[in-house]
Design an enzyme around this catalytic site. Structure first.
Site, PDB file in Angstrom:
ATOM      1  N   CYS A  47      34.820   2.781  14.487  1.00 27.29           N
ATOM      2  CA  CYS A  47      33.868   3.907  14.514  1.00 27.29           C
ATOM      3  C   CYS A  47      32.588   3.435  15.199  1.00 27.29           C
ATOM      4  CB  CYS A  47      33.584   4.337  13.069  1.00 27.29           C
ATOM      5  SG  CYS A  47      32.316   5.611  12.907  1.00 27.29           S
ATOM      6  N   SER A  49      29.656   3.691  14.273  1.00 24.57           N
ATOM      7  CA  SER A  49      28.699   3.100  13.335  1.00 24.57           C
ATOM      8  C   SER A  49      28.903   1.589  13.206  1.00 24.57           C
ATOM      9  CB  SER A  49      28.807   3.755  11.961  1.00 24.57           C
ATOM     10  OG  SER A  49      28.510   5.123  12.093  1.00 24.57           O
ATOM     11  N   HIS A  52      27.053   0.187  15.994  1.00 25.30           N
ATOM     12  CA  HIS A  52      25.603   0.209  15.779  1.00 25.30           C
ATOM     13  C   HIS A  52      25.132  -1.055  15.051  1.00 25.30           C
ATOM     14  CE1 HIS A  52      25.297   4.082  17.482  1.00 25.30           C
ATOM     15  NE2 HIS A  52      25.526   4.831  16.427  1.00 25.30           N
ATOM     16  N   HIS A  68      34.979   0.351   8.152  1.00 27.00           N
ATOM     17  CA  HIS A  68      34.758   1.220   6.981  1.00 27.00           C
ATOM     18  C   HIS A  68      35.685   2.437   7.006  1.00 27.00           C
ATOM     19  CE1 HIS A  68      32.314   2.819  10.244  1.00 27.00           C
ATOM     20  NE2 HIS A  68      32.423   4.015   9.672  1.00 27.00           N
ATOM     21  N   CYS A 175      36.668   8.038   7.372  1.00 27.77           N
ATOM     22  CA  CYS A 175      35.343   8.284   7.972  1.00 27.77           C
ATOM     23  C   CYS A 175      35.376   9.401   9.004  1.00 27.77           C
ATOM     24  CB  CYS A 175      34.720   7.033   8.596  1.00 27.77           C
ATOM     25  SG  CYS A 175      33.161   7.444   9.399  1.00 27.77           S
TER      26      CYS A 175
HETATM   27  N1  COD Z   1      24.471  14.129  25.639  1.00 25.39           N
HETATM   28  C1  COD Z   1      25.717  14.522  25.324  1.00 25.39           C
HETATM   29  N2  COD Z   1      26.679  13.670  24.867  1.00 25.39           N
HETATM   30  C2  COD Z   1      26.354  12.377  24.782  1.00 25.39           C
HETATM   31  C3  COD Z   1      25.071  11.882  25.111  1.00 25.39           C
HETATM   32  C4  COD Z   1      24.104  12.825  25.571  1.00 25.39           C
HETATM   33  N3  COD Z   1      22.870  12.447  25.909  1.00 25.39           N
HETATM   34  N4  COD Z   1      25.055  10.543  24.895  1.00 25.39           N
HETATM   35  C5  COD Z   1      26.282  10.208  24.458  1.00 25.39           C
HETATM   36  N5  COD Z   1      27.070  11.302  24.374  1.00 25.39           N
HETATM   37  C6  COD Z   1      28.462  11.392  23.939  1.00 25.39           C
HETATM   38  C7  COD Z   1      29.333  10.214  24.351  1.00 25.39           C
HETATM   39  O1  COD Z   1      29.828  10.376  25.660  1.00 25.39           O
HETATM   40  C8  COD Z   1      30.442  10.269  23.292  1.00 25.39           C
HETATM   41  O2  COD Z   1      31.539  11.057  23.706  1.00 25.39           O
HETATM   42  C9  COD Z   1      29.781  10.936  22.081  1.00 25.39           C
HETATM   43  O3  COD Z   1      28.483  11.372  22.507  1.00 25.39           O
HETATM   44  C10 COD Z   1      29.593   9.967  20.904  1.00 25.39           C
HETATM   45  O4  COD Z   1      30.844   9.582  20.446  1.00 25.39           O
HETATM   46  P1  COD Z   1      31.215   8.100  19.904  1.00 25.39           P
HETATM   47  O5  COD Z   1      32.684   7.938  20.070  1.00 25.39           O
HETATM   48  O6  COD Z   1      30.301   7.128  20.511  1.00 25.39           O
HETATM   49  O7  COD Z   1      30.820   8.146  18.350  1.00 25.39           O
HETATM   50  P2  COD Z   1      31.562   8.620  17.008  1.00 25.39           P
HETATM   51  O8  COD Z   1      32.098   9.988  17.173  1.00 25.39           O
HETATM   52  O9  COD Z   1      32.494   7.549  16.525  1.00 25.39           O
HETATM   53  O10 COD Z   1      30.305   8.607  15.973  1.00 25.39           O
HETATM   54  C11 COD Z   1      29.196   9.387  16.229  1.00 25.39           C
HETATM   55  C12 COD Z   1      28.119   9.273  15.114  1.00 25.39           C
HETATM   56  C13 COD Z   1      27.035  10.224  15.510  1.00 25.39           C
HETATM   57  C14 COD Z   1      28.711   9.666  13.766  1.00 25.39           C
HETATM   58  C15 COD Z   1      27.598   7.803  14.998  1.00 25.39           C
HETATM   59  O11 COD Z   1      27.190   7.324  16.214  1.00 25.39           O
HETATM   60  C16 COD Z   1      26.394   7.733  14.035  1.00 25.39           C
HETATM   61  O12 COD Z   1      25.256   8.020  14.387  1.00 25.39           O
HETATM   62  N6  COD Z   1      26.655   7.307  12.792  1.00 25.39           N
HETATM   63  C17 COD Z   1      25.644   7.193  11.764  1.00 25.39           C
HETATM   64  C18 COD Z   1      25.695   8.346  10.839  1.00 25.39           C
HETATM   65  C19 COD Z   1      26.843   8.318   9.863  1.00 25.39           C
HETATM   66  O13 COD Z   1      27.325   9.320   9.394  1.00 25.39           O
HETATM   67  N7  COD Z   1      27.308   7.157   9.478  1.00 25.39           N
HETATM   68  C20 COD Z   1      28.305   7.050   8.490  1.00 25.39           C
HETATM   69  C21 COD Z   1      29.487   6.263   8.930  1.00 25.39           C
HETATM   70  S1  COD Z   1      30.132   6.850  10.406  1.00 25.39           S
HETATM   71 ZN    ZN Z   2      32.214   5.744  10.601  1.00 23.66          ZN
END
Ligand code: COD
Ligand code: ZN
Length: 375
Positions: A47, A49, A52, A68, A175
């Site tokens: 994931c 996160s 991060h 996780h 998750c």
């Molecule tokens: N505009 C539009 N899309 C964008 C931009 C932008 N400026 N920047 C990036 N993106 C797109 C990327 O191309 C990608 O497709 C997408 O955003 C993000 O996807 P991933 O694969 O990087 O991330 P995910 O889906 O695994 O997770 C996203 C979260 C937002 C959940 C994660 O990054 C986060 O902030 N987690 C903390 C909050 C949380 O709930 N944590 C608990 C455990 S996950």
């Molecule tokens: Zn997660």
């Protein structure tokens, strides 16, 4: 020969410090103490996160075992554990459900006070760790730590699931899937016929799309700067896909023009300040609801024009889709078994745990939605 009560030596991906690759190490996993459960992890998803923590955006103590989003089988239980036994299939929970704190006793919300997300101690609730490697104590990650063949979690942070569930698939319910799907059906409570905008089409954002579709939204506008994400978004129910880079004007203005007055529900599933403000401004004043799913780097903040909220928009947030996890995860697994949703579409890659670094490279390159690591 039974391993119960003994230290288990096994393989794990250890992150010794930030911005470095994982090292595959032999770690020692201590037996579970009272009210704890030791789990043999079968499958774990990657994931954002987790990433991060690697980049330092989410500050956690090192060395650490990340992961996780997993599913496994109970190997042994500590004294006093009555809700599960060796051999049970389980999903570890990064938001526990102790059943005793004010959050657990309330019908609203899911953020049990025993969680280790805000405190980020990287330890079991008793303040100690069950992992060592090369003589050093290794930290736990948000009460789960699943990039290891065996982990120990508190009983309040495990959900027993259907014994027929395919662990290499339902790990996503720990998750990504639940976070996104719950943001739509549980936190926003999307109404049939409504218009939704989903910012970010990773595993979590695509699960929001699935939730909006399941709730009966008639228009689902999917937004991402990586157009390679659009095919899957459409497959899952997006009616429109837009790339902010194709417009000169701010995306909130594009959405307002597309809909006439802004969307009914918007979801920020990226974790950026500019898209958080854009998502809030994209929903219509008076009745629009914006749900924040993404998070900013530890310690950072955003500023907004209060008028965006004074004019009637509702701004909400959600962790793990608002589900009370011990109650809800087994039900979500049952719904998966009944084919009420298909989270398998999110799995684009499967790799052995030894290729964990490759899995993270795929995520950073925007080539994967979910990589599932197998042991
Ligand atoms: N505009 C539009 N899309 C964008 C931009 C932008 N400026 N920047 C990036 N993106 C797109 C990327 O191309 C990608 O497709 C997408 O955003 C993000 O996807 P991933 O694969 O990087 O991330 P995910 O889906 O695994 O997770 C996203 C979260 C937002 C959940 C994660 O990054 C986060 O902030 N987690 C903390 C909050 C949380 O709930 N944590 C608990 C455990 S996950
Ligand atoms: Zn997660």
């Amino acid at each position: 020969m039974s391993t119960a009560g003994k230290v288990i030596k096994c393989k794990a991906a250890v992150l010794w410090e930030a911005n470095k690759p994982f090292s595959i190490e032999e770690v020692e996993v201590a037996p579970p103490k009272a009210h704890e459960v030791r789990i043999k992890i079968v499958a774990t998803g990657i994931c954002r996160s987790d990433d991060h923590v690697i980049t330092g955006a989410l500050v956690m103590p090192f060395p650490i075992i990340l992961g996780h989003e997993a599913a496994g089988i109970v190997e042994s239980v500590g004294q006093g554990v009555t809700s599960m036994k060796p051999g049970d299939k389980v999903i570890p929970l990064f938001v526990p459900q102790c059943g005793e704190c004010s959050s657990c006793l309330s019908t609203k919300g899911n953020l049990c006070s025993k969680n280790d997300i805000g405190s980020a101690a990287g330890l079991m609730p008793d303040g100690t760790t069950r992992f060592t490697c090369k003589g050093k104590a290794i930290h736990h990650f948000i009460g789960t730590s699943t990039f290891t063949e065996y982990t120990v979690v508190h009983e309040s942070a495990v959900a027993k699931i259907d014994s027929a569930a395919p662990l290499e698939k339902v790990c996503l319910i720990g998750c990504g899937f639940s976070t996104g799907y719950g943001a739509a059906v549980q936190t926003a409570k999307v109404k049939p016929g409504s218009t939704c905008a989903v910012f970010g089409l990773g595993g979590v954002g695509l699960s929001v799309v699935m939730g909006c579709k399941a709730a009966g939204a008639s228009h689902i506008i999917a937004i991402d700067i990586n157009k390679d994400k659009f095919a899957k978004a459409k497959e899952l129910g997006a009616t429109h896909c837009i790339n902010p880079h194709d417009f000169t004007k701010p995306i909130q203005e594009v959405l307002t023009e597309m809909t006439g007055h802004g969307v009914d529900y918007s979801f920020e599933v990226i974790g950026r300040a500019d898209t958080m403000t854009a998502a809030l401004a994209s929903c219509n004043m008076n009745t629009g609801v914006c749900v924040m799913v993404g998070e900013l780097a530890s310690g950072s903040a955003i500023s907004i024009d209060p008028m965006l909220v004074l004019s009637g928009r509702t701004w909400k947030g959600t962790l793990l889709g608002g589900w009370k996890m011990r109650d809800s995860i087994p039900k979500l697994v049952s719904s998966y078994m009944e084919k009420k949703f298909n989270s398998d579409v999110l799995i684009t890659h499967t790799l052995p745990i030894t290729k964990v670094n490759e899995g993270f490279e795929l995520l950073r390159a925007g080539k994967s939605i979910r990589t599932v690591l197998l042991f």
